[in-house]
Design an enzyme around this catalytic site. Sequence first.
Site, PDB file in Angstrom:
ATOM      1  N   SER A  54       0.849  -1.086   0.159  1.00  9.02           N
ATOM      2  CA  SER A  54      -0.060  -0.119   0.003  1.00  9.02           C
ATOM      3  C   SER A  54       0.852   1.226   0.124  1.00  9.02           C
ATOM      4  CB  SER A  54      -1.057   0.039   1.110  1.00  9.02           C
ATOM      5  OG  SER A  54      -1.630   1.273   1.328  1.00  9.02           O
ATOM      6  N   TYR A  76      -2.661  -0.308   9.991  1.00  6.25           N
ATOM      7  CA  TYR A  76      -2.668  -0.980   8.574  1.00  6.25           C
ATOM      8  C   TYR A  76      -1.625  -0.677   7.703  1.00  6.25           C
ATOM      9  CZ  TYR A  76      -3.868  -1.199   3.680  1.00  6.25           C
ATOM     10  OH  TYR A  76      -4.297  -1.380   2.347  1.00  6.25           O
TER      11      TYR A  76
END
Length: 350
Positions: free
Chosen positions: A142, A167
């Site tokens: 990501s 995350y």
Amino acid sequence: MKILVTGTAGFIGHFVALKLLEMGHEVVGLDSINDYYDVGLKYGRLEEAGFTRAAVVPGQLIQSDKYASYRFVQGLLEDRELINQLFATEGFDAVCNLAAQAGVRYSLQNPHAYIDSNIIGFMNILEACRHHNVKNLSYASSSSVYGLNETMPFSTSHNVDHPVSLYAATKKSNELMAHTYAHLYGIQCTGLRFFTVYGPWGRPDMAPFLFTKAAFNGETIKVFNHGKMKRDFTYIDDIVEGVVRVIEKPCTANASWSGLTPDPSSSSAPYKIYNIGNSDTVELMDFIQAVEAAAGVEIAKEFMPIQPGDVVATYADVTDLTEDMGYRPSTPVTEGMRRTVAWYRDFYNV
């Protein structure tokens, strides 16, 4: 090839699976179909691929009604027994791991979900590849890993040791774990740092969907950091094009890599990290205007401070992916949102 694609009830995984089928590959899809967001949207994607909701049974492989070379199983990445059984019986040539617990803000509320899926689950994938001789592994990282970095555009040669959400930390961990398995076991591990993907069937927790929904429902949208945000919004077709090229051309060791001046994006092992984005950062207010133009509605706005875990800007340097894979994103946000809004009108009958 026979390819395991995880996260195929999800946004990117759904389209990657369909593209691979179109290219002649055999696909086995896996997804937990969790309730992080509307499961109706997840089942809608599965139904578009030929899997009726009634046919989905946890732990059982089912056959698509539309594609002879597509089967699906509902299951968790952290279910080690299921993952091992799947690898043992199917004999995969490649794995594309797109399943994960997504979302930056949700990681503040339910951190354990990220460890279960993104750490334990990814560990199960790596171990299954190791023990079942699968050498071609691509996986979702990501743009969130860039965290406190402010040098633009974001480059895979930059240090990414300052994440600002759990995350992001789990995605950085995936990259480290993949390097270890590339080094120890020769698994060709390619990580893809996705940048703000949008399009038809997109995630309802992300801004493009939320803005579109607000336009049709007369809702007020929250514009964080008072609109002073930039994102590398990337249309789904452009993302999928990059992903399938990586699957068909697994990475190799970098012969010129040096431990004295280590390049973070490659290695003496078969390991590579790519940014995958539009490489054209867009002002948040300009993106909102593209949504308004596509919907034909002006959206009410509430300007808010930046949220914990958010970053002010994302901007991808995709030079490596362009040079290695011929990747060239081509969809402007005006066209991408026109197609997204058209899908939304059809799916939600508005």
